[in-house]
Enzyme design. Sequence first.
Site, PDB file in Angstrom:
ATOM      1  N   SER A 124       7.872   1.293   4.405  1.00  8.77           N
ATOM      2  CA  SER A 124       6.716   1.185   5.305  1.00  8.77           C
ATOM      3  C   SER A 124       7.106   0.433   6.559  1.00  8.77           C
ATOM      4  O   SER A 124       7.975  -0.447   6.532  1.00  8.77           O
ATOM      5  CB  SER A 124       5.618   0.411   4.566  1.00  8.77           C
ATOM      6  OG  SER A 124       4.639  -0.036   5.469  1.00  8.77           O
ATOM      7  N   TYR A 149       2.350  -6.627  -1.201  1.00  9.16           N
ATOM      8  CA  TYR A 149       2.686  -5.195  -1.141  1.00  9.16           C
ATOM      9  C   TYR A 149       3.885  -4.972  -0.207  1.00  9.16           C
ATOM     10  O   TYR A 149       4.866  -4.324  -0.566  1.00  9.16           O
ATOM     11  CB  TYR A 149       1.469  -4.391  -0.642  1.00  9.16           C
ATOM     12  CG  TYR A 149       1.845  -3.083  -0.027  1.00  9.16           C
ATOM     13  CD1 TYR A 149       2.171  -1.994  -0.823  1.00  9.16           C
ATOM     14  CD2 TYR A 149       1.942  -2.932   1.359  1.00  9.16           C
ATOM     15  CE1 TYR A 149       2.566  -0.793  -0.254  1.00  9.16           C
ATOM     16  CE2 TYR A 149       2.331  -1.745   1.937  1.00  9.16           C
ATOM     17  CZ  TYR A 149       2.636  -0.682   1.131  1.00  9.16           C
ATOM     18  OH  TYR A 149       3.045   0.494   1.691  1.00  9.16           O
ATOM     19  N   LYS A 153       8.010  -3.709  -0.702  1.00  9.17           N
ATOM     20  CA  LYS A 153       8.706  -2.654   0.055  1.00  9.17           C
ATOM     21  C   LYS A 153      10.029  -3.202   0.604  1.00  9.17           C
ATOM     22  O   LYS A 153      11.075  -2.554   0.515  1.00  9.17           O
ATOM     23  CB  LYS A 153       7.825  -2.138   1.201  1.00  9.17           C
ATOM     24  CG  LYS A 153       6.640  -1.332   0.726  1.00  9.17           C
ATOM     25  CD  LYS A 153       7.088  -0.037   0.054  1.00  9.17           C
ATOM     26  CE  LYS A 153       5.972   0.680  -0.658  1.00  9.17           C
ATOM     27  NZ  LYS A 153       6.407   1.725  -1.573  1.00  9.17           N
TER      28      LYS A 153
HETATM   29  N1  UFG Z   1      -9.539  -0.695  10.478  1.00  9.68           N
HETATM   30  C1  UFG Z   1     -10.846  -0.904  10.860  1.00  9.68           C
HETATM   31  N2  UFG Z   1     -11.830  -0.692   9.940  1.00  9.68           N
HETATM   32  C2  UFG Z   1     -11.557  -0.291   8.663  1.00  9.68           C
HETATM   33  C3  UFG Z   1     -10.221  -0.072   8.291  1.00  9.68           C
HETATM   34  C4  UFG Z   1      -9.234  -0.309   9.221  1.00  9.68           C
HETATM   35  O1  UFG Z   1     -11.135  -1.258  12.001  1.00  9.68           O
HETATM   36  O2  UFG Z   1     -12.493  -0.130   7.874  1.00  9.68           O
HETATM   37  C5  UFG Z   1      -8.476  -0.914  11.470  1.00  9.68           C
HETATM   38  C6  UFG Z   1      -7.517  -2.019  11.041  1.00  9.68           C
HETATM   39  O3  UFG Z   1      -8.000  -3.269  11.423  1.00  9.68           O
HETATM   40  C7  UFG Z   1      -6.242  -1.579  11.742  1.00  9.68           C
HETATM   41  C8  UFG Z   1      -6.335  -0.054  11.789  1.00  9.68           C
HETATM   42  O4  UFG Z   1      -7.697   0.248  11.553  1.00  9.68           O
HETATM   43  O5  UFG Z   1      -6.254  -2.061  13.049  1.00  9.68           O
HETATM   44  C9  UFG Z   1      -5.496   0.599  10.710  1.00  9.68           C
HETATM   45  O6  UFG Z   1      -5.817   0.011   9.466  1.00  9.68           O
HETATM   46  P1  UFG Z   1      -5.295   0.625   8.083  1.00  9.68           P
HETATM   47  O7  UFG Z   1      -5.806  -0.277   6.999  1.00  9.68           O
HETATM   48  O8  UFG Z   1      -5.647   2.067   7.985  1.00  9.68           O
HETATM   49  O9  UFG Z   1      -3.729   0.561   8.210  1.00  9.68           O
HETATM   50  P2  UFG Z   1      -2.771  -0.688   8.437  1.00  9.68           P
HETATM   51  O10 UFG Z   1      -1.996  -0.398   9.665  1.00  9.68           O
HETATM   52  O11 UFG Z   1      -3.486  -1.974   8.383  1.00  9.68           O
HETATM   53  O12 UFG Z   1      -1.916  -0.614   7.117  1.00  9.68           O
HETATM   54  C10 UFG Z   1      -1.021   0.431   6.977  1.00  9.68           C
HETATM   55  C11 UFG Z   1      -0.847   0.812   5.512  1.00  9.68           C
HETATM   56  C12 UFG Z   1      -0.194  -0.297   4.743  1.00  9.68           C
HETATM   57  C13 UFG Z   1       1.029  -0.784   5.456  1.00  9.68           C
HETATM   58  C14 UFG Z   1       0.715  -1.115   6.880  1.00  9.68           C
HETATM   59  C15 UFG Z   1       1.930  -1.467   7.660  1.00  9.68           C
HETATM   60  O13 UFG Z   1      -2.087   1.069   4.915  1.00  9.68           O
HETATM   61  O14 UFG Z   1       0.185   0.235   3.504  1.00  9.68           O
HETATM   62  O15 UFG Z   1       0.153   0.009   7.512  1.00  9.68           O
HETATM   63  O16 UFG Z   1       1.580  -1.917   8.932  1.00  9.68           O
HETATM   64  F1  UFG Z   1       1.519  -1.889   4.859  1.00  9.68           F
END
Ligand code: UFG
Length: 340
Positions: A124, A149, A153
Amino acid sequence: MAILVTGGLGYIGSHTVVELLNNNFEVVIVDDLSNSEKFILKNIEEITGKKPAFYPFDLKRKELLTQVFDAYSIEGCINFAAYKAVGESQEKPIDYYENNLFSLINILQEFKTRGLSNFIFSSSCTVYGQADEMPIDENTPLKMPESVYGKTKQMGEEILIDFAKAYNRKVSLLRYFNPIGAHPSSKLGELPIGVPNNLVPYVMQTAAGIREKLSVWGNDYPTVDGTAVRDYIYVVDLAKAHVAALKRLLSNQSEESTIDIYNLGTGTGSSVLEVVKAFETANNVEVPYKICDRREGDITVAYANANKAEKELNWKSETSLEEALRTTWEWQKYLNSRNN
Ligand code: UFG
């Protein structure tokens, strides 16, 4: 000769199984159904007209894994099986370390004793943390991730690098950015358990009326519109990258160790609000949202430089954000039809 696909009924795993079967690989799936469902296997068969072997067990059960290695001539493994919820990993660290690392080590023990090579690992972009510069290429310094998590990785990568070096084996570490979308047949997609943590499944369920409003976590980031920026990569494109990475390992005749590392993303960052707008435009639906405080642990921006994958794997992302989000909505409609 067969490819072992662990977690092959999961989100990225199932899409990759389809691409492997379309490329005439024999596939053996091991999946304990802890974050997947049996109907996905039937759907894989409907899409491809082929029936992969399937064993429903937990990879920590070493004796069952040994039986699979005895029964098939395994020429490589794509290891998707892992727990992946960032928040949950903080609450259950030991379960995450046990599940994600013991399963990996059990497979590598079989690989070691049987002289096998060609191991592809789901990593990741979390291994980079908040990188100082964008885009992120494979030489960007790694930072120990904040989440358990993410640590599993990064540890998984280290274990594989040591494995490759000590025994002269070939491994490929694939660092995914944010996978989204569903299969064009609408028969495969992400099955969030409970309330989704990730943005696109939450958007999908909000549009469907399952959730009232999307919470946008923060609009005071130094980005185009104040919301955080990520690189959203279409899951079928991502699945194809696995086949390309596997073919590269298989055609590599070197007797030396090989450690291929690739960032898999589109190369373009999109903000949370851009994703919401793209979803609305692609599907002609409304996604109600409210602005909330930042989510703890979130980074501001992450997008890939995926040039290495393009050069060495002859792979690049082909699908637009809107098209990927259109398949997401079709998948939600399919899930609705299953529930009715
Ligand atoms: N977000 C919202 N509302 C939500 C969900 C997410 O505003 O209900 C925002 C988050 O704050 C973030 C963006 O959308 O800015 C993306 O969020 P995600 O949870 O979809 O993804 P992340 O980038 O936080 O996490 C992903 C993977 C993880 C991994 C990570 C690495 O889900 O497994 O990328 O950066 F570890």
